[in-house]
Motif scaffolding. Structure first.
Motif, short mmCIF file in Angstrom:
data_model
loop_
_atom_site.label_atom_id
_atom_site.label_comp_id
_atom_site.label_asym_id
_atom_site.label_seq_id
_atom_site.Cartn_x
_atom_site.Cartn_y
_atom_site.Cartn_z
N TYR A 1 -57.04 25.29 16.33
CA TYR A 1 -55.89 25.75 17.09
C TYR A 1 -56.33 26.90 17.99
O TYR A 1 -57.08 27.78 17.56
CB TYR A 1 -54.78 26.23 16.14
N TYR B 1 -42.16 21.87 19.11
CA TYR B 1 -41.97 22.64 17.89
C TYR B 1 -42.06 24.14 18.11
O TYR B 1 -42.10 24.90 17.15
CB TYR B 1 -43.00 22.21 16.85
N SER C 1 -47.27 17.69 18.99
CA SER C 1 -46.46 18.88 19.22
C SER C 1 -46.09 19.05 20.68
O SER C 1 -45.25 19.89 21.02
CB SER C 1 -47.21 20.12 18.74
N ASP D 1 -43.17 21.81 24.64
CA ASP D 1 -43.54 22.17 23.27
C ASP D 1 -42.39 21.79 22.35
O ASP D 1 -41.33 22.42 22.36
CB ASP D 1 -43.82 23.68 23.19
N GLU E 1 -44.49 26.14 19.05
CA GLU E 1 -45.65 26.73 18.38
C GLU E 1 -46.28 27.79 19.28
O GLU E 1 -46.29 27.66 20.51
CB GLU E 1 -46.69 25.65 18.07
N ASN E 2 -46.85 28.81 18.66
CA ASN E 2 -47.58 29.83 19.40
C ASN E 2 -49.01 29.39 19.69
O ASN E 2 -49.64 29.90 20.61
CB ASN E 2 -47.61 31.14 18.61
N THR E 3 -49.52 28.47 18.90
CA THR E 3 -50.87 27.94 19.11
C THR E 3 -50.79 26.45 19.39
O THR E 3 -49.80 25.80 19.07
CB THR E 3 -51.74 28.20 17.87
N LYS E 4 -51.88 25.94 19.93
CA LYS E 4 -51.92 24.53 20.30
C LYS E 4 -53.19 23.90 19.76
O LYS E 4 -54.26 24.49 19.79
CB LYS E 4 -51.85 24.38 21.81
N HIS F 1 -46.03 26.89 9.84
CA HIS F 1 -45.71 26.64 11.24
C HIS F 1 -44.61 25.60 11.34
O HIS F 1 -44.42 24.78 10.43
CB HIS F 1 -46.96 26.18 11.98
#
Length: 1955
Positions: free
Chosen positions: A1094, A871, A863, A869, A873-876, A680
């Motif tokens: 996540y 970075y 993040s 966001d 990211e698709n998830t948190k 990631h």
């Protein structure tokens, strides 16, 4: 009121009654003050007690102080006589022959001086203490002695046995029974008869560093008066340096106990009825009262000097001797430590109290967590009073509790009798003792005016604290410490103001009485406070002794008269003695909690195992069986099992309906498969940050790390001894492909991955041994030792050896293994090993003894920042703060809850069974709840009242989840049970219940233990294989992640978490059984970190999950203080709670929030209703909700019925019944909630239709965070914050292996970055003795280890992937560091050389002068960097090379990546051990230790004196000659031609450079192969500082400031001018020694700063066995720069060569170089210049480009030889910055963007053209290069008619040919007969150019003339002098200048046409 008055003191001030009470206001003031204190938010009472008195006179009476008492005066006189009289030694016994008689040594010759043995470990016999003996011959020294403590006095100077018993700590001799005998042995030279009272002066204690130091005075009789009893504001006599932890040895424990129990000098109470006696605690700033007499009398003298009046009686009367239960007063030889009394005393030494009560270092922050337990027999205190207290028999059976007694002030009595039924704790005594040392702790932070709360005030504050506790709340020492600190701070603030006012007004300062409370006031105020809390706190007042108070308390307990009392505070106010106190905890819940806190986790488990073996579970089973209305639950389960196959069974019909529906569904789930392993963006960012820190270490200028010397990377990962954690790490290593990236495996091999992961277990040590061997054998490999989950084992390797008795079990050999690996000497000292410690809880490493620099800490960044966001990211990440935040969302169910019903049942059963361990009760209740919940789910609805709503929710969601998916995907329930034994019990019980209910195929139950593999049933194993598409028939799940989507209950056991990750299908984390007494920040956050995960906010089926996310989360952000500039809050939860406190109060009342939210969640969560399978119509919500309303009351009634039969016992249920009003209110809200969703639930009355089957749990789990259940006590701690918004959790001790320096340390601030938190812990915590860092500061010089990093990130955030990616990019960087981009271009114009070289011999090593002088000079430029340069005309010039196309101009230069060899030149980033001294970073060479020297000479070319400056480091001064007077630089040494030394390069190397201070290749150590050489950097003046910074040990030649804007030509010019002048000076100097001038070495080296590698060209004949001859092969070999130079210097008759050089490297080697080993051609980049032959040939100081070509042509035209050695080549590194590229041609008008074309480089004189900010010469050269086609139109592509260039070569572009002609006499020029020129270029022509010379040349009609001069006047003069107007036509518009302003001195030129 009369009774109150009788107990209040009348303060007498002389003969007046100024202290008379205000009788009319007393009651009002007293009650108001107490009420205000109790109701205020501040726990510190307001200082209103002064309102009880009239305005008192605060002036002190000088006459009241008459000096010390008679006894003290006599003692002083005796000491003065001893000190003033002449030293006459007492006649000691003559020592035996051969014995040592040296002072400070024993007769055996062993050193006894304190300064010598302070660091040594001293073993003592039991019951002995270390004391210091004073010798008259050693005034400044103490002799260390070991003395039986029975013969030493207590703090009152009493109870010392007559006689003596000592041991020599030097030689170890024992049995000294007389002090005289002992004095002889230790050579104690005395002036008087030996007396232990006079000569044993001090106790010896250990400070926080473990060093033995002088402690308090031994209080012999007669000296106690010197330690004067001070007032209530005086400072305690605590040793100035805190002693060591008591666990180190018996010696330390004993000494600390004696030192710490001294409370008398600190308490000095103002007695009732006596005059007010108060001594100012500090008469002078910064002064503290101690045991030191001299210091005290200094204080008195200072008081007199400042006219302070003292009104006190300093002498305390100690009258009467109480009965002594100790050993006999007379010493008998038959009485030994084996006697009963002695054994009791010695047992204290063997089992010291936790913290040893007196130890001021092991400050207890948490309630006893760090203490050894005292359950069972309570050890007698070291300083016991004379009276003993008998503990009644059967105390536990009578009152049902084991009381906890907190020792407080004064002497605690000796306990005897039934000691197993009481628990003794020193925590309160330590807290009181620590508050006395508070002024010293804050001495450097606070004002010098300090005061301490009196004993009475401390007791009163303790009572206030106990009063404010809620009924079920247990006291915490942390809270009381906080109260005492606040009291001290508030009072000190007032005291400071008074002090400042007195100083400003020059008035006497008097200590205030704000914290003064008399003993009588204390008793009444305490009783008044206790009366307001419904008698929960009882005050017992006793006037005789504390022993009598304890006896009375035991009596009341035995009689049952303390029923309902939680705390008993015993206060003893004996006349003329200090107040004594203790606290007895009698509340069952509070006493049980406190007793458990005194147990370590290992002791907890031990007790649990003992109770399980004893069969206590059977008692609980019998009790629960009696509660079931329908009989034994096991009987019901058996019936269920027998009837399970019947069709009329109510148990199985609902399940069969579900199975029928499942059979009709498709068998393939639409949910996507598990995502593959990927990196990631945030993990990549962390990997780069790790690499950045690593590079910072390498660039630090030390020898700690040389990245340039490593070729590859290897690693070893250490993980805790958990099989699952081990397999999980191996799997991630395999999935990352890191082994292939590092080249450690060519093919995928699973076993290879396992070799790089090591469990911290004894059986895996072979992996480390192999790793260690590789470290030694591979010095060019960088090894990364990764200590993952590093906080798990911080035990020192020497723990088992250091701890007597051992706190570490011997059956755990893995403890300390991490220390033996990480901190072993070989790993720490190896320069090719980097240690990376990875943890989620860095607090354990952030101590004063830490090995990790704060700059080497890498914190996981956030993040998200302000909703952005960072970075992509698709998830948190969903961490602890997000769970806390969910508890304050008024419209959502909290994700963090506690089970109120479960807690109520636990409380009732703990009272019912007080002897059973609470963990057993909690576990058994939870097992019953899970069992009954399964029974309810299976259809037995009558059992629903015997389980909580939360447990029903968990089980029903688990079973129903599989029916929502066609593939039977389900949820995981993680049940945390720390005890392995209890976990096994739960596993067996739940499996049994599941089997009997027929649910064995609905969900799996898995027991997870640290050292075992995962085992599941074959049915579920087949399911997992199908889901994960595993083809291997032997596949089994290795990690918990392999259990993804499997419906199961995972029972996770083990004291600690080992770093295992859990699948996203884990929906519930049941942590109700975690150890709530383990109040450590690491322990609590680690347990809660299990649920961190996540979540995917974009997953289907989730609309608002991300609203739980918080923007400030410590555990996910950790604050990085990096380039992102993201500030993260310090406390894990504090700010979130404060931000949401309003809406939290609005939405929930959290004493019952758990039950309400759980009921609601049972209706809403997962879109499934609660399904009760009693009948088909029982699935409605209302029936279930209403049934829950009476669950607790039903259980309560059953309990009451059962206990009604036993008349002897008190009803437990009545005391702990849940408040019915609260339950009713909860039920009402639940009904409202159920009604509000009735419309939604009406559509799903059929349990297998509608939304329940609409979505797979896999999809829900990806977007929904899990739910966590906690114990109520832990829940309250997690969610509680103080008034400043700081979380309570952050105030706890960070780790069990560390301790606070003082309990009264500052708290963490609300807004703190992780770096600030680290600095806080580093300042205020120290390592315990069991910590691996405990003794690190004593065994090494450096504080921090230079090659150790700490990676900190929240749990489950992805740290493993980050450091694996770090290994990947590190490997790539090392490969890149070992490589360099060099120019790889084949020489141009080689055809011109084909007809030459016939005269040379092939493979000649050196040129033959005669042969070489016959070679023709090759005018053609072959350097590929001159592709765009003008060709030089010669007869051999071919037309196809002269006429190039425009599109070939400046093509992309070709480069090749070459690996650096050992002979490479390096830039400033290279740091290796070999060249550190060369670079100036050696410890013997001081940085910047250099001198600036001026060097002046006359330049014939410049026609003026030139002053240059040399920077000469001290280490290079031997290369220069300095004058004897003044040390002026005279010359640079030159060798002789005849010198021959293989380790020396004769030619000085000059490297002109600009802008390359970082990237320039000036490190020639390896290139020279370590040979001696002289290297000079030639730099511009404005760059001197930066070059000096990067290259401190290099000689530098500083150009004058006028050349700051010049090109490389100026440097070349001054180098040659300097060298010529220096050669002349050296010849003159050495001529004095008889050396001929021609014997002085005349050569210098001028090298470019980008030369990196050197190669030699050789021919080899390949081996061939056939008879066919083989052709010679051309082979290139890397050689050193030294080899090249020494080879050239060895040339025969080298002094006849003007220039020597080598060619530029190319990968395409031409055979011409072999056939022609030497060439007479142009030289570039690196040349050897003969200064002697070229004295009259100068470089053009104005040139920027083509200066070397111009110089080559000048040298050749002078008839000198230029030789290029074709057998050598030099690689040039591509450096894209610096040089003449730094000159940007731009407008002088600021902020005016404009594109400037080459035509704008010139302009007409006096025009309004925009001037440019660039040197005039550079503008001219660029203009001629790019626009000469317009200037010389007839010359374009016309090589037969070149442009005539007089005395210079300028680049006119590649389409114009230039013919160089020298005007000097006797020059060698091209024959121009018959040659017509198309133009002529006259550039700054001198007097050698005349009109007659120009008239010899022929020009084409229309040819162009270009005359360039410095100014317009010179231009006109040149035209006239050369008679140019005769043949050339000029126009006014043909005059130009460079586009410079007048101050920039433009160049002028004139053009004309030939007539």
């Amino acid at each position: 009121m009369e009774h109150i008055k009788a107990h209040l003191p009348m303060v007498e001030m002389g003969n007046s009654y100024a202290g008379q009470l205000k009788n009319t206001r007393f009651e009002e003031v007293l009650h108001n003050s107490i009420e205000a204190s109790l109701r205020s938010n501040s726990l510190v009472p307001r200082p209103v007690f002064s309102q009880l008195y009239l305005e008192a006179e605060h002036q002190l009476n000088l006459e009241a102080y008459k000096g010390p008492s008679n006894e003290e005066g006599e003692e002083e006189e005796e000491e003065e006589e001893e000190s003033s009289s002449p030293l006459v030694h007492y006649r000691m016994k003559t020592p035996p022959e051969g014995c040592c008689t040296t002072d400070g040594f024993c007769q055996a010759g062993k050193d006894l001086r304190l300064v010598s043995v302070s660091n040594e470990h001293i073993e003592l016999p039991s019951g002995f203490l270390l004391v210091g003996a004073k010798s008259s011959d050693l005034a400044e020294q103490l002799l260390v002695c070991a003395v039986d403590k029975r013969f030493l006095p207590d703090d009152n100077g009493r109870n010392a046995l007559l006689g003596f018993s000592g041991t020599c700590v030097g030689c170890g001799e024992k049995g000294f029974r007389y002090f005289t005998e002992f004095s002889n042995h230790i050579n104690l030279k005395l002036a008087t008869q030996p007396k232990k009272q006079k000569h044993l002066k001090y106790y010896l204690i250990k400070n926080s560093q473990g060093i033995l130091t002088k402690g308090p005075l031994i209080c012999w009789k007669g000296t106690e008066g010197k330690t004067h009893q001070l007032g209530s504001s005086s400072i305690s006599s605590i040793p100035s340096q805190p002693p060591e932890s008591p666990t180190s040895s018996t010696t330390v424990s004993s000494a600390e106990s004696i030192a710490g129990t001294n409370q008398i000098a600190a308490t000095g109470i103002q007695q009732a009825g006596s005059p007010s006696i108060q001594v100012p605690s500090q008469a002078t700033p910064g002064f503290s009262v101690t045991h030191n007499n001299r210091e005290f009398y200094k204080h008195q003298n200072a008081t007199k000097a400042n006219n302070f009046t003292v009104k006190t009686t300093l002498r305390s009367s100690l009258i009467g001797t109480l009965a002594n239960s100790g050993p006999p007063k007379k010493r008998h030889r038959g009485w030994s430590p084996d006697s009963p009394t002695a054994s009791e005393t010695s047992s204290i030494q063997n089992n010291p109290p936790a913290q040893n009560s007196a130890s001021k270092t092991e400050h207890v922050k948490l309630t006893c967590l760090t203490q050894p337990s005292h359950l069972g027999p309570a050890d007698s205190p070291l300083k016991a009073s004379e009276e003993s207290v008998v503990v009644p028999d059967n105390l536990l059976n009578i009152c049902g509790i084991r009381p906890v007694i907190f020792k407080g002030h004064g002497s605690f009595p000796y306990l005897c009798g039934n000691l197993n039924d009481v628990v003794i704790s020193p925590l309160l005594q330590n807290c009181y003792g620590n508050i006395q040392s508070l002024p010293r702790v804050y001495e450097q932070h606070c004002t010098p005016v300090t005061m301490v709360a009196s004993v009475e005030m401390q007791i009163l504050l303790t009572v206030y604290y106990l009063v404010q506790l809620v009924p079920d709340q247990a006291p915490l020492i942390e809270d009381l410490e906080h109260i005492l600190v606040r009291a001290w701070q508030e009072s000190n603030l007032t005291e400071t103001k008074h002090y400042q006012q007195s100083v400003s007004q020059l008035a006497p300062y008097m200590s205030s009485q704000t914290l003064a409370v008399t003993p009588n006031q204390l008793t009444w105020l305490a009783k008044l406070a206790a009366s307001s809390c419904k008698n929960v706190v009882k005050i017992i007042e006793w006037t005789n002794s504390l022993a009598e108070g304890l006896t009375e308390t035991f009596k009341l307990l035995s009689e049952g008269k303390l029923h309902g009392k939680t705390f008993v505070v015993i206060i003893c106010t004996t006349k003329n003695q200090s107040t004594e106190s203790c606290v007895v905890v009698t509340g069952k819940r509070q006493a049980g909690f406190l007793a458990r806190t005194m147990l370590s986790p290992k002791e907890h488990l031990k007790e649990i195992n003992c109770e399980l073996v004893a069969g206590t579970v059977g008692v609980l089973e019998a009790f629960f069986s009696s509660l079931c209305p329908d009989g034994d639950p096991d009987t019901l389960l058996e019936k269920c099992n027998l009837r399970g196959n019947g069709e009329d069974s109510n148990f199985t019909s609902p399940l069969k309906k579900f199975d029928d529906v499942l059979a009709q569904r498709p068998t393939i789930c639409s949910a996507s498969n598990k995502e593959t392993c990927q990196i990631h963006p945030i993990q990549l960012a962390m990997a780069r940050k790790l690499l950045s820190h690593l590079c910072a270490i390498a660039d630090s200028g030390t020898q700690n790390l040389d990245l340039g010397s490593f070729e590859k990377v290897d690693f070893l990962i250490l993980v805790p001894p958990s099989e699952v954690a081990y397999q999980q790490t191996v799997l991630r290593v395999r999935q990352s492909g890191i082994l292939e990236e590092l080249g450690l495996e060519a093919v995928f091999v699973a076993n290879k991955c396992a070799e790089h992961v090591m469990k911290l277990a004894v059986e895996d040590q072979s992996k480390f041994e192999a790793f260690q061997q590789n470290v030694l054998n591979s010095p060019y490999t960088l090894f990364i030792l990764i200590h993952d989950h590093a906080h798990w084992d911080l035990t020192s390797r020497d723990t088992n050896m250091n701890l007597s008795g051992g706190t570490v079990p011997q059956n755990e050999p893995f403890l300390g293994l991490a220390d033996r690996i990480v901190n072993c000497k070989e790993m720490k000292d190896a320069l090719n090993v980097l240690t990376l410690q990875v943890t989620s809880f860095p607090f354990a490493f952030q101590t004063q003894q830490t090995c990790i620099s704060p700059y080497n800490e890498i914190h996981w960044p956030s993040s998200w920042n302000n909703g952005v966001d960072l970075y992509q990211e698709n998830t948190k990440y969903f961490g602890l703060s997000d769970f806390i935040d969910s508890t304050y969302s008024g419209h959502r169910l909290p994700l963090l809850r506690y089970d109120h019903s479960f807690e109520a049942v636990v409380t009732a059963l703990e009272e019912r069974f007080p002897t059973i361990h609470s963990a057993v009760i909690w576990t058994y209740i939870l097992i019953q709840h899970y069992s009954t919940a399964m029974m309810v789910t299976a259809g037995y609805s009558k059992m629903k009242n015997y389980s909580s709503v939360e447990t029903l929710e968990i089980i029903q969601s688990l079973i129903n989840s599989t029916r929502s998916c066609s593939s039977s995907h389900g949820y995981m329930v993680l049940l945390r049970i720390p005890s392995v034994s209890l976990a096994s019990l739960a596993y067996e019980r739940l499996c049994q219940v599941r089997y009997r209910l027929g649910l064995q195929y609905c969900f799996e139950i898995i027991l997870g233990t640290p050292n075992t593999k995962i085992t599941i049933d074959q049915h579920f194993l087949t399911q997992l294989k199908g889901w994960q598409k595993k083809e291997d028939p032997n596949w089994e799940p290795q990690t918990y992640l392999d259990l993804e989507d499997l419906p199961c209950i995972l029972i996770l056991s083990g004291t600690d978490h080992y770093g295992e990750s859990f699948p996203r299908s884990a929906k519930y984390y049941d942590l109700r059984l975690i150890n709530s007494t383990c109040l450590l920040r690491t322990a609590l956050e680690q347990e809660l970190g299990l649920a961190a995960c996540y979540i995917d906010p974009n997953a289907n089926g989730q609309t608002g999950a991300m609203n739980y996310l918080s923007q400030s989360d410590l555990d996910k952000a950790g604050s990085t203080d990096d380039e992102e500039n993201v500030t993260i809050e310090a406390s894990t939860v504090g700010d979130l709670i404060k931000e949401n406190s309003v809406k939290g109060e609005r939405s929930y009342s959290y004493h019952s929030a758990s039950s309400r939210s759980s009921k609601a969640s049972s209706l809403i969560s997962d879109e499934d209703p609660f399904l009760v399978f009693g009948t088909e119509n029982s699935a409605r919500h209302s029936s279930n909700v209403e049934s829950v309303n009476t669950e607790v009351s039903t259980l309560a009634s059953d309990l009451s019925k059962l206990k009604a039969d036993n008349t002897k016992q008190v009803s437990i249920l009545e005391k702990h019944r849940i408040n019915s009003d609260q339950i009713n209110s909860n039920n009402k809200s639940t009904r409202r909630m159920s009604k509000s969703i009735s419309s939604d639930s009406s559509s799903i009355q059929t349990p297998i239709t509608g939304q329940m089957l609409s979505q797979c749990p896999k999809i829900k789990a990806a977007s929904q965070p899990p739910t966590v259940f906690l114990p109520k006590f832990v829940y309250e701690i997690i969610t509680k914050v103080d008034n400043a918004g700081v979380a309570k959790l952050s105030s706890f001790l960070p780790h069990h292996s560390v301790q606070w320096i003082t309990p009264f340390h500052p708290s963490l601030a609300k807004m703190m970055t992780s770096t600030e938190q680290s600095l806080h812990y580093r300042q205020w915590t120290v390592a315990k003795q069991t910590h691996m860092d405990f003794d690190k500061t004593q065994s090494r010089n450096e504080v921090f280890h230079p090659r150790r990093l700490l990676l900190n990130g929240p749990p489950q955030v992805g740290k493993t992937g980050a450091y694996l990616q770090f290994l990947n990019i590190l490997s790539r960087m090392l490969i890149r560091l070992m490589e360099v981009d060099v120019y790889d271009e084949e020489e141009i114009n080689l055809e011109a050389k084909e007809h030459s070289g016939s005269l040379q011999k092939e493979n000649s090593l050196w040129p033959d002068l005669e042969t070489f002088s016959k070679l023709k000079f090759d005018y053609t430029i072959h350097d590929p960097s001159y592709k765009d340069a003008s060709p030089i005309y010669s007869r051999d010039l071919s037309s196809n090379k002269a006429n190039k196309k425009n599109e070939d101009i400046k093509p992309q230069r070709h480069t090749a990546r070459i690996r650096l060899s050992k002979y490479a030149a390096h830039n400033t980033y290279h740091h290796c051990e070999q060249c550190h001294e060369y670079m100036g970073f050696n410890s013997r060479c001081q940085l910047y230790d250099s001198t600036l020297h001026a060097f002046t000479f006359s330049s014939s070319t410049l026609r003026e004196e030139v002053q240059l400056h040399f920077i000469v480091p001290k280490s290079k001064e031997h290369n220069f000659i300095f004058s004897q007077l003044g040390g002026q630089l005279e010359s640079m040494k030159l060798p002789l031609v005849t010198d021959k030394n293989s380790d020396y390069v004769k030619s000085p190397v000059f490297t002109p450079t600009s802008g390359h201070y970082e990237h320039g290749l000036f490190n020639l150590y390896h290139a020279m192969d370590g040979a001696n050489h002289l290297h000079v950097l030639v730099i511009k003046e404005h760059e001197m500082a930066i070059y000096k910074k990067y290259w401190p040990n290099h000689i530098m030649l500083i150009l004058p400031s006028i050349f700051n804007n010049s090109g490389v030509g100026a440097a070349h010019f001054l180098i040659k001018e300097l060298s010529c002048h220096n050669l002349e000076l050296e010849r003159n100097r050495q001529e004095e020694f008889g050396i001929k001038p021609q014997d002085v070495w005349p050569f210098i080296i001028i090298a470019d700063d980008s030369c990196v590698l050197w190669y030699s060209l050789n021919t080899e004949i390949p081996k061939n066995t056939s008879s066919v001859p083989c052709e010679k092969a051309v082979v290139e070999k890397n050689v050193s720069f030294k080899h090249v130079l020494q080879h050239i210097e060895a040339t025969t008759q080298i002094s006849h060569y003007a220039l020597c050089g080598i060619r530029k490297w190319s990968s395409k080697v031409s055979g011409l170089y072999v056939a022609e080993p030497f060439s007479c051609c142009h030289l570039h980049d690196l040349l050897m210049l003969n200064v002697d032959l070229t004295q009259n040939i100068q470089y053009n100081q104005n040139r920027f480009t083509c200066g070397d070509v111009d110089f080559n042509l000048r040298v050749h035209s002078a008839g000198l030889l230029i030789c290029r050695f074709n057998c050598f080549s030099v690689m040039k590194k591509q450096i894209s910055i610096g040089g003449h590229k730094t000159f940007l041609i731009k407008s002088k008008v600021p902020d005016v963007p404009m594109s400037i074309s080459p035509s704008q480089y010139i302009c007409a004189p006096d025009s309004k053209h925009t001037f440019l900010a660039a040197p005039a010469q550079l503008l001219l050269e660029k203009y001629l290069q790019q626009t000469s086609n317009n200037l010389f139109p007839l010359s374009v592509k016309n090589h037969n008619h070149p442009v005539l260039s007089m005395d210079c070569y300028l680049n006119l572009g590649q389409e114009i040919t230039v013919c160089f002609v020298s005007s000097r006499p006797r020059s060698l020029n091209i024959n121009s007969c018959g040659l017509a020129f198309s133009g002529i270029l006259l550039y700054l022509c001198d007097s050698f150019v005349t009109a007659s010379i120009l008239k010899k040349f022929h020009f084409l009609k229309g040819a162009t003339l270009c005359v360039i001069c410095q100014d317009r006047s010179s231009l006109r003069q040149t035209v006239v002098r050369l008679e140019l107007e005769d043949e050339w036509q000029f126009r006014l518009r043909d005059e130009f200048q460079t586009a410079n302003s007048q101050e920039d001195k433009p160049l002028f030129f004139l053009t004309g046409r030939h007539i």
